[in-house]
Write a protein that holds these residues in place. Structure first.
Motif, short mmCIF file in Angstrom:
data_model
loop_
_atom_site.label_atom_id
_atom_site.label_comp_id
_atom_site.label_asym_id
_atom_site.label_seq_id
_atom_site.Cartn_x
_atom_site.Cartn_y
_atom_site.Cartn_z
N ALA A 282 -11.31 -44.74 -7.80
CA ALA A 282 -10.11 -44.63 -6.96
C ALA A 282 -10.03 -45.78 -5.95
N ASP A 283 -11.15 -46.47 -5.71
CA ASP A 283 -11.15 -47.56 -4.74
C ASP A 283 -10.91 -48.93 -5.39
N ALA A 284 -10.58 -48.93 -6.69
CA ALA A 284 -10.46 -50.21 -7.42
C ALA A 284 -9.42 -51.15 -6.78
N GLU A 285 -8.26 -50.59 -6.44
CA GLU A 285 -7.20 -51.45 -5.87
C GLU A 285 -7.64 -52.01 -4.51
N LEU A 286 -8.28 -51.13 -3.72
CA LEU A 286 -8.76 -51.56 -2.39
C LEU A 286 -9.81 -52.66 -2.55
N ARG A 287 -10.73 -52.46 -3.47
CA ARG A 287 -11.77 -53.47 -3.73
C ARG A 287 -11.13 -54.81 -4.07
N ALA A 288 -10.10 -54.77 -4.90
CA ALA A 288 -9.42 -56.01 -5.32
C ALA A 288 -8.76 -56.69 -4.12
N LEU A 289 -8.14 -55.87 -3.24
CA LEU A 289 -7.46 -56.45 -2.07
C LEU A 289 -8.46 -57.10 -1.11
N LEU A 290 -9.68 -56.54 -1.06
CA LEU A 290 -10.67 -57.04 -0.10
C LEU A 290 -11.53 -58.17 -0.68
N ALA A 291 -11.40 -58.37 -1.99
CA ALA A 291 -12.32 -59.30 -2.67
C ALA A 291 -12.20 -60.73 -2.13
N GLY A 292 -11.00 -61.10 -1.68
CA GLY A 292 -10.80 -62.48 -1.25
C GLY A 292 -11.13 -62.74 0.20
N GLY A 293 -11.71 -61.78 0.90
CA GLY A 293 -11.99 -61.97 2.34
C GLY A 293 -10.80 -61.49 3.15
N ALA A 294 -10.14 -62.42 3.88
CA ALA A 294 -8.99 -62.05 4.70
C ALA A 294 -7.88 -61.46 3.82
N VAL A 295 -7.33 -60.32 4.27
CA VAL A 295 -6.25 -59.69 3.52
C VAL A 295 -4.93 -60.35 3.92
N PRO A 296 -4.13 -60.81 2.95
CA PRO A 296 -2.84 -61.44 3.31
C PRO A 296 -1.95 -60.43 4.06
N ALA A 297 -1.17 -60.94 5.02
CA ALA A 297 -0.34 -60.06 5.86
C ALA A 297 0.53 -59.13 5.01
N ALA A 298 1.02 -59.64 3.88
CA ALA A 298 1.92 -58.84 3.03
C ALA A 298 1.20 -57.64 2.43
N ASP A 299 -0.13 -57.70 2.33
CA ASP A 299 -0.90 -56.61 1.71
C ASP A 299 -1.55 -55.68 2.74
N ALA A 300 -1.41 -56.00 4.02
CA ALA A 300 -2.17 -55.28 5.05
C ALA A 300 -1.82 -53.79 5.09
N ALA A 301 -0.52 -53.48 5.04
CA ALA A 301 -0.09 -52.08 5.13
C ALA A 301 -0.64 -51.29 3.94
N ARG A 302 -0.62 -51.92 2.76
CA ARG A 302 -1.14 -51.26 1.55
C ARG A 302 -2.65 -51.02 1.70
N ALA A 303 -3.36 -52.02 2.19
CA ALA A 303 -4.81 -51.87 2.35
C ALA A 303 -5.12 -50.74 3.34
N LEU A 304 -4.35 -50.66 4.43
CA LEU A 304 -4.59 -49.59 5.42
C LEU A 304 -4.34 -48.22 4.79
N ALA A 305 -3.28 -48.13 3.99
CA ALA A 305 -2.97 -46.85 3.33
C ALA A 305 -4.08 -46.47 2.35
N LEU A 306 -4.60 -47.47 1.62
CA LEU A 306 -5.67 -47.19 0.65
C LEU A 306 -6.95 -46.75 1.37
N PHE A 307 -7.23 -47.35 2.52
CA PHE A 307 -8.39 -46.92 3.31
C PHE A 307 -8.26 -45.45 3.68
N GLU A 308 -7.06 -45.06 4.13
CA GLU A 308 -6.84 -43.67 4.56
C GLU A 308 -7.15 -42.69 3.43
#
Ligand code: FPP
Ligand code: MG
Length: 355
Positions: A282-308
């Motif tokens: 279930a964390d696959a998408e989050l892992r992919a978003l974090l793989a590059g280090g800094a999360v691009p601003a456009a993806d930040a809201a999605r990453a926060l939602a996935l963390f929740e």
């Protein structure tokens, strides 16, 4: 930048800001609401310690050094470290000379580290106000931080060899922690082990030193001083983990920092490291978003939602609670005093804020 008068140093003065000189009332009130007399005594001692933070008449070596006082007044702060010094001193003779100076030593080292940290991070604000380098420029701000360290060393020297040693060791650990963060874990080093090394240096070292210097200055028995120092070490790690959680959870109004700022900056916080290591599909998408280090601003809201949605925040909270339990356990051997109750309450406060 807030409009204010500009003096010949190019730094605006701090008229009408007396409240910024006072420690965070809320924190103190939360720690021991049932003991107003103790709270009032602590508040008075904290206000007394403030005078040692400022450049004195003999520090008129350069107008900017004098102006740093105005800047510090504007910047304010929770004064957590001075409070820990005072609480540490409560296990010996809190009326012993030099406690106020010891409280200022801890805060000055903290302020010096933030001054330099804001340069390294390119952060133009601190607690909603311009950082020192935003006002002075980077090169002069390096020297401003140096002055704060010099002032801490001067005050520690007036307290004796133990204080000098504690001050020097804490400053050295802060530098090492920051360097570990800068250089990263290196090949073959487990990132989570590295995270704790960074947190121990950057955060825990000074909290532990604050309790230790207060205890030593008050002539506290060695066993109690060691217990207080261990409490500070564990609280410091819990504090850093709580900070990581707040970045993902708390609205800016609560922290003074934009939510998800660490994610955008690519900070290797504990939840980020745990998410990267997560084996949960279930964390696959989050892992992919974090793989590059800094999360691009456009993806930040999605990453926060996935963390929740992921179990990573619960796992991070469990780490924080284990450290808080260890901090509380260190207090077991100490005599029951209002200060001990305040230290327990501080653990609850950290847990509550991040939970
Ligand atoms: C804040 O971290 C930074 C620290 C707690 C320590 C910084 C240490 C140094 C710059 C080493 C030099 C030390 C001395 C004593 C001069 P952060 O950037 O994660 O947190 P922030 O969001 O509050 O900036
Ligand atoms: Mg920073």
């Amino acid at each position: 930048m807030k409009a204010g008068h500009m003096d010949d140093t190019g730094i605006s003065g701090a008229p009408g800001l007396p409240s910024a000189l006072l420690p965070d009332q809320l924190l103190l009130d939360r720690l021991l609401p049932s003991d107003p007399a103790f709270g009032a005594r602590m508040r008075e001692a904290l206000a007394g310690a403030e005078q040692w933070l400022r450049p004195g008449a003999d520090d008129a070596l350069h107008p900017r050094i004098a102006a740093l006082g105005g800047h510090l007044a504007e910047a304010g702060g929770k004064r957590l470290r001075p409070l820990l010094v005072l609480l540490g001193a409560e296990f010996g003779d809190p009326g012993a000379p030099g406690i106020g100076q010891a409280a200022a030593v801890a805060e000055l080292v903290h302020l010096a580290s933030l001054c330099h940290d804001d340069i390294m991070d390119g952060a133009d604000t601190r607690r909603g106000r311009p950082s020192v380098h935003a006002r002075w420029g980077e090169r002069a701000a390096v020297l401003g931080g140096d002055w704060l360290l010099a002032r801490a060393a001067q005050l520690a020297a007036g307290l004796g060899a133990a204080a000098v040693q504690l001050n020097a060791r804490a400053a050295g650990r802060l530098v090492a922690g920051q360097l570990h963060e800068l250089t990263g874990p290196g090949p073959g080093v487990d990132p989570v082990t590295h995270y704790f090394r960074v947190a121990a240096g950057k955060t825990a070292a000074l909290l532990a030193m604050s309790l230790g210097i207060g205890a030593v200055q008050a002539g506290t028995p060695a066993g109690d001083t060691a217990a207080l120092t261990e409490y500070g070490e564990q609280l410091g790690i819990a504090f850093q983990v709580a900070d990581d959680l707040l970045d993902l959870r708390a609205p800016a109004a609560d922290t003074g920092k934009e939510r998800g700022r660490d994610l955008l900056a690519g900070v290797r916080s504990l939840p980020v490291l745990l998410a990267r290591e997560s084996a949960d599909p279930a964390d696959a998408e989050l892992r992919a978003l974090l793989a590059g280090g800094a999360v691009p601003a456009a993806d930040a809201a999605r990453a926060l939602a996935l963390f929740e949605r992921s179990g990573v925040l619960t796992e991070t909270e469990a780490v924080m609670h284990r450290r808080l339990d260890r901090a509380r356990a260190a207090l077991d051997a100490l005599p029951d005093r209002p200060a001990r109750r305040a230290l327990f309450a501080l653990c609850d406060h950290v847990a509550l804020r991040a939970g």
